[in-house]
Design a protein around this motif. Structure first.
Motif, PDB file in Angstrom:
ATOM      1  N   PRO A 132     -18.295   5.288   7.735  1.00 58.94           N
ATOM      2  CA  PRO A 132     -18.270   6.672   7.693  1.00 58.94           C
ATOM      3  C   PRO A 132     -16.934   7.214   7.911  1.00 58.94           C
ATOM      4  CG  PRO A 132     -18.697   5.536  10.040  1.00 58.94           C
ATOM      5  CD  PRO A 132     -18.613   4.749   9.103  1.00 58.94           C
ATOM      6  N   THR A 133     -16.870   8.776   7.848  1.00 55.49           N
ATOM      7  CA  THR A 133     -15.590   9.017   8.293  1.00 55.49           C
ATOM      8  C   THR A 133     -15.147   9.119   9.477  1.00 55.49           C
ATOM      9  OG1 THR A 133     -16.150  11.181   6.667  1.00 55.49           O
ATOM     10  CG2 THR A 133     -14.577  11.558   8.214  1.00 55.49           C
ATOM     11  N   ALA A 134     -13.731   8.576   9.698  1.00 55.57           N
ATOM     12  CA  ALA A 134     -12.950   8.059  10.756  1.00 55.57           C
ATOM     13  C   ALA A 134     -11.670   8.270  10.590  1.00 55.57           C
ATOM     14  CB  ALA A 134     -13.543   6.893  11.242  1.00 55.57           C
ATOM     15  N   ALA A 135     -10.865   8.220  11.802  1.00 54.50           N
ATOM     16  CA  ALA A 135      -9.399   8.209  11.752  1.00 54.50           C
ATOM     17  C   ALA A 135      -9.058   6.866  10.853  1.00 54.50           C
ATOM     18  CB  ALA A 135      -8.754   8.051  13.029  1.00 54.50           C
ATOM     19  N   VAL A 136      -7.765   6.935  10.089  1.00 55.09           N
ATOM     20  CA  VAL A 136      -7.399   5.857   9.213  1.00 55.09           C
ATOM     21  C   VAL A 136      -6.982   4.760   9.956  1.00 55.09           C
ATOM     22  CG1 VAL A 136      -4.892   6.537   9.420  1.00 55.09           C
ATOM     23  CG2 VAL A 136      -5.980   5.450   7.254  1.00 55.09           C
ATOM     24  N   GLY A 137      -6.719   4.727  11.258  1.00 52.81           N
ATOM     25  CA  GLY A 137      -6.233   3.438  12.191  1.00 52.81           C
ATOM     26  C   GLY A 137      -7.512   2.951  12.399  1.00 52.81           C
ATOM     27  N   GLN A 138      -8.753   3.494  12.832  1.00 52.54           N
ATOM     28  CA  GLN A 138      -9.871   3.035  12.897  1.00 52.54           C
ATOM     29  C   GLN A 138     -10.562   2.246  11.665  1.00 52.54           C
ATOM     30  OE1 GLN A 138     -13.048   5.406  14.733  1.00 52.54           O
ATOM     31  NE2 GLN A 138     -14.653   4.278  13.847  1.00 52.54           N
ATOM     32  N   ALA A 183       0.722  -1.076  -0.067  1.00 56.54           N
ATOM     33  CA  ALA A 183       0.033  -0.036   0.075  1.00 56.54           C
ATOM     34  C   ALA A 183       0.942   1.281   0.007  1.00 56.54           C
ATOM     35  CB  ALA A 183      -0.989   0.056   1.083  1.00 56.54           C
ATOM     36  N   THR A 184       2.095   1.295   0.660  1.00 53.92           N
ATOM     37  CA  THR A 184       2.748   2.351   0.653  1.00 53.92           C
ATOM     38  C   THR A 184       3.753   2.375  -0.641  1.00 53.92           C
ATOM     39  OG1 THR A 184       4.544   1.112   1.952  1.00 53.92           O
ATOM     40  CG2 THR A 184       2.907   2.419   3.051  1.00 53.92           C
ATOM     41  N   ASP A 185       3.588   1.293  -1.589  1.00 52.64           N
ATOM     42  CA  ASP A 185       4.417   1.256  -2.857  1.00 52.64           C
ATOM     43  C   ASP A 185       5.965   1.405  -2.405  1.00 52.64           C
ATOM     44  OD1 ASP A 185       4.826   1.259  -5.362  1.00 52.64           O
ATOM     45  OD2 ASP A 185       4.947   3.243  -5.851  1.00 52.64           O
ATOM     46  N   LEU A 186       6.218  -0.007  -1.892  1.00 57.56           N
ATOM     47  CA  LEU A 186       7.639  -0.275  -1.439  1.00 57.56           C
ATOM     48  C   LEU A 186       8.178   0.793  -0.370  1.00 57.56           C
ATOM     49  CD1 LEU A 186       8.819  -1.638  -4.793  1.00 57.56           C
ATOM     50  CD2 LEU A 186       7.886  -2.957  -2.944  1.00 57.56           C
ATOM     51  N   GLY A 187       7.344   1.462   0.534  1.00 55.82           N
ATOM     52  CA  GLY A 187       7.987   2.380   1.372  1.00 55.82           C
ATOM     53  C   GLY A 187       7.932   3.831   0.889  1.00 55.82           C
ATOM     54  N   GLY A 188       7.621   3.941  -0.484  1.00 51.48           N
ATOM     55  CA  GLY A 188       7.596   5.295  -1.004  1.00 51.48           C
ATOM     56  C   GLY A 188       6.478   6.356  -0.820  1.00 51.48           C
ATOM     57  N   ARG A 189       5.276   5.680  -0.121  1.00 52.01           N
ATOM     58  CA  ARG A 189       4.102   6.228  -0.018  1.00 52.01           C
ATOM     59  C   ARG A 189       3.646   6.320   1.441  1.00 52.01           C
ATOM     60  NH1 ARG A 189       0.267   6.153  -5.482  1.00 52.01           N
ATOM     61  NH2 ARG A 189       1.365   7.834  -6.580  1.00 52.01           N
ATOM     62  N   ILE A 190       4.442   6.205   2.335  1.00 54.47           N
ATOM     63  CA  ILE A 190       4.170   6.080   3.721  1.00 54.47           C
ATOM     64  C   ILE A 190       3.328   7.215   4.329  1.00 54.47           C
ATOM     65  CG2 ILE A 190       4.825   5.799   6.128  1.00 54.47           C
ATOM     66  CD1 ILE A 190       7.379   4.581   4.985  1.00 54.47           C
ATOM     67  N   SER A 191       3.501   8.286   4.153  1.00 55.90           N
ATOM     68  CA  SER A 191       2.619   9.480   4.705  1.00 55.90           C
ATOM     69  C   SER A 191       1.015   9.322   4.024  1.00 55.90           C
ATOM     70  CB  SER A 191       3.182  10.882   4.295  1.00 55.90           C
ATOM     71  OG  SER A 191       4.409  10.938   5.266  1.00 55.90           O
ATOM     72  N   PRO A 192       1.121   9.364   2.771  1.00 58.57           N
ATOM     73  CA  PRO A 192      -0.398   9.256   2.375  1.00 58.57           C
ATOM     74  C   PRO A 192      -1.192   7.851   3.022  1.00 58.57           C
ATOM     75  CG  PRO A 192       0.997   9.611   0.618  1.00 58.57           C
ATOM     76  CD  PRO A 192       2.034   9.129   1.705  1.00 58.57           C
ATOM     77  N   CYS A 193      -0.503   7.003   3.537  1.00 59.80           N
ATOM     78  CA  CYS A 193      -1.095   5.832   3.867  1.00 59.80           C
ATOM     79  C   CYS A 193      -1.611   6.217   5.328  1.00 59.80           C
ATOM     80  CB  CYS A 193      -0.350   4.525   3.987  1.00 59.80           C
ATOM     81  SG  CYS A 193      -0.378   3.675   2.305  1.00 59.80           S
ATOM     82  N   PHE A 194      -1.160   7.012   6.060  1.00 49.87           N
ATOM     83  CA  PHE A 194      -1.494   7.440   7.523  1.00 49.87           C
ATOM     84  C   PHE A 194      -1.660   8.972   7.590  1.00 49.87           C
ATOM     85  CE2 PHE A 194       1.362   3.625   7.753  1.00 49.87           C
ATOM     86  CZ  PHE A 194       0.522   2.939   8.594  1.00 49.87           C
ATOM     87  N   PRO A 195      -2.865   9.395   7.018  1.00 47.45           N
ATOM     88  CA  PRO A 195      -3.137  10.688   7.002  1.00 47.45           C
ATOM     89  C   PRO A 195      -3.583  11.052   8.480  1.00 47.45           C
ATOM     90  CG  PRO A 195      -4.919   9.464   5.815  1.00 47.45           C
ATOM     91  CD  PRO A 195      -3.648   8.736   6.115  1.00 47.45           C
ATOM     92  N   ASP A 196      -3.175  12.283   8.667  1.00 44.99           N
ATOM     93  CA  ASP A 196      -3.873  12.850  10.142  1.00 44.99           C
ATOM     94  C   ASP A 196      -5.248  13.100  10.048  1.00 44.99           C
ATOM     95  OD1 ASP A 196      -1.272  12.595  11.569  1.00 44.99           O
ATOM     96  OD2 ASP A 196      -0.499  14.527  10.895  1.00 44.99           O
ATOM     97  N   PRO A 197      -5.771  13.851   9.272  1.00 41.39           N
ATOM     98  CA  PRO A 197      -7.226  14.149   9.437  1.00 41.39           C
ATOM     99  C   PRO A 197      -8.081  12.788   9.398  1.00 41.39           C
ATOM    100  CG  PRO A 197      -6.342  15.559   8.020  1.00 41.39           C
ATOM    101  CD  PRO A 197      -5.293  14.504   8.136  1.00 41.39           C
ATOM    102  N   PRO A 198      -9.244  12.800   9.954  1.00 43.89           N
ATOM    103  CA  PRO A 198     -10.222  11.688   9.590  1.00 43.89           C
ATOM    104  C   PRO A 198     -10.480  11.679   7.951  1.00 43.89           C
ATOM    105  CG  PRO A 198     -10.922  12.612  11.544  1.00 43.89           C
ATOM    106  CD  PRO A 198      -9.943  13.529  10.972  1.00 43.89           C
ATOM    107  N   ILE A 199     -10.580  10.612   7.649  1.00 44.79           N
ATOM    108  CA  ILE A 199     -10.795  10.444   6.046  1.00 44.79           C
ATOM    109  C   ILE A 199     -12.206   9.470   6.018  1.00 44.79           C
ATOM    110  CG2 ILE A 199      -8.507  10.450   5.447  1.00 44.79           C
ATOM    111  CD1 ILE A 199      -8.566   7.545   5.078  1.00 44.79           C
ATOM    112  N   GLY A 200     -12.871   9.685   4.609  1.00 44.95           N
ATOM    113  CA  GLY A 200     -13.994   9.040   4.216  1.00 44.95           C
ATOM    114  C   GLY A 200     -13.725   7.891   3.564  1.00 44.95           C
ATOM    115  N   ALA A 201     -14.878   7.177   3.086  1.00 42.47           N
ATOM    116  CA  ALA A 201     -14.652   5.963   2.451  1.00 42.47           C
ATOM    117  C   ALA A 201     -13.653   5.946   1.216  1.00 42.47           C
ATOM    118  CB  ALA A 201     -16.210   5.229   2.269  1.00 42.47           C
ATOM    119  N   ASP A 202     -14.211   7.210   0.380  1.00 46.56           N
ATOM    120  CA  ASP A 202     -13.599   7.189  -0.897  1.00 46.56           C
ATOM    121  C   ASP A 202     -11.919   7.294  -0.563  1.00 46.56           C
ATOM    122  OD1 ASP A 202     -16.058   7.093  -2.065  1.00 46.56           O
ATOM    123  OD2 ASP A 202     -16.016   9.355  -2.603  1.00 46.56           O
ATOM    124  N   ALA A 203     -11.630   7.899   0.337  1.00 47.65           N
ATOM    125  CA  ALA A 203     -10.004   8.218   0.275  1.00 47.65           C
ATOM    126  C   ALA A 203      -9.606   6.959   1.124  1.00 47.65           C
ATOM    127  CB  ALA A 203      -9.996   9.196   1.503  1.00 47.65           C
TER     128      ALA A 203
END
Length: 363
Positions: free
Chosen positions: A131-137, A40-60
């Motif tokens: 529903p919109t929630a923290a990415v860890g949830q 999901a992080t593209d071999l470690g190149g996309r770590i930050s996008p996989c752990f966004p700080d703001p809550p995200i919705g289903a599409d994100a």
């Protein structure tokens, strides 16, 4: 026993953690989620996008789970996928009109069943209800959905090279437990140098350092004239399959990478609450498989009788190192590169977890 809370198996990569995934998947109570975060992080190149700080919705969330990752797409397009990628259709498919393979379909879903496309469809329908929630949830809900789907009590996620994710995992899974698998850094480095996924990741690191941007994420080529000739064939717009297969990742670079992962990873693991971290040495699975497997399963929190442990011991192979086969200069350079990692382990541990494989040929 009862399994409680999220559990992650972490390591530097090429440390033998795939074997642990294979053990976990054979236990009737456990769901083995393999290579989820590494791909999901593209071999470690996309770590930050996989752990966004703001809550995200289903599409994100679905864009994270089912995104077409550029480095992995390059490897698939040129038929240089690493062995860990299990989804291998005869022709490049399209999902949502985009050619390529969703991240979760590369390994995680085919690791679970023989019909991963149908499972992907079911998962997409489930994610659409969230529903919109923290990415860890969100991740816990997705992993819980998969565990329920396959009738498992709990899940265990294991990704190669996931030691770098500990801080983010702790933030997003505050009650998480960790199994840290340690292996002789020289053996890890030699394996990294021959592994296609690490070859791509470390090429990308070098190109990014020279260009000032990740060339798979940006078209900026302002500093392309600074790229050494041996790395030019790996720019995505001119990727050369044969050159990639011939390329020899420098062993000292792999050793420095291992050391950096160990030093940073141990620091981040120091934030794990007592009783939530188990450190195991890969070599012990070969030397004493039964007690080591029993210790792992006890920590995970599931019952494992003697017969099951005996069967699992039968699939474990003793560790083998090619360090002694290197030329003396190569051995010395690799040992020097790995020394910071060994020193960090020795500072933290007083037992054999920190020891190198001393039966190797002398440097």
């Amino acid at each position: 026993m009862s399994a409680t809370g999220p559990l992650f198996i972490v390591g530097t990569g090429r440390c033998g953690s795939t074997m642990l995934s294979n053990l976990v998947r054979r236990h009737p109570d456990l769901l083995s989620i393999s290579e989820f975060f590494s791909l999901a992080t593209d071999l470690g190149g996309r770590i930050s996008p996989c752990f966004p700080d703001p809550p995200i919705g289903a599409d994100a969330l679905w864009r994270i789970l089912a995104g077409i990752q550029p480095k992995l797409a390059t490897m698939r397009r040129h038929d240089v996928m690493m062995d860990e990628v299990l989804y291998r259709p005869a022709a490049l498919p399209c999902f949502g009109g985009v050619p390529g393979v969703p991240a979760i379909l590369e390994t995680a879903l085919p690791h679970l069943c023989d019909e991963p496309e149908a499972l992907l469809d079911d998962l997409e329908r489930f994610v659409a209800t969230l529903p919109t929630a923290a990415v860890g949830q969100h991740y816990q809900q997705v992993f819980g959905f998969l565990a329920h789907r396959f009738g498992k009590r709990t899940w265990v996620e294991r990704s190669g090279g996931s030691l770098r994710l500990v801080r983010r995992l702790l933030k997003n899974f505050p009650d998480a437990r960790f199994v840290h698998l340690v292996r002789d850094g020289r053996t890890c480095a030699i394996s990294m140098s021959r592994h296609l996924g690490f070859r791509m990741a470390l090429i990308a690191v070098q190109l990014t350092e020279i260009l000032g941007v990740d060339p798979w994420e940006s078209r900026d080529r302002a500093y392309v004239d600074d790229v050494p000739e041996e790395l030019l064939p790996f720019l995505p717009e001119r990727f050369d399959r044969e050159a990639f297969l011939r390329y020899e990742t420098p062993l000292p670079l792999c050793g420095h990478y291992w050391s950096g992962e160990i030093v940073t990873g141990l620091d981040e693991l120091s934030g794990v609450a007592p009783g939530r971290l188990l450190t195991l040495r890969y070599e012990d699975f070969g030397r004493a498989p039964r007690p080591t497997i029993a210790r792992l399963m006890e920590f995970i929190g599931v019952d494992a009788d003697d017969a099951w442990i005996e069967r699992m011991a039968g699939i474990v192979r003793p560790a083998r190192s090619r360090f002694s086969e290197l030329a003396p200069g190569e051995r010395r350079a690799l040992m020097d590169a790995c020394q910071p990692g060994f020193a960090a382990l020795a500072e933290l541990y007083s037992d054999e977890i920190a020891e190198a494989a001393l039966d190797e040929a002398p440097i």
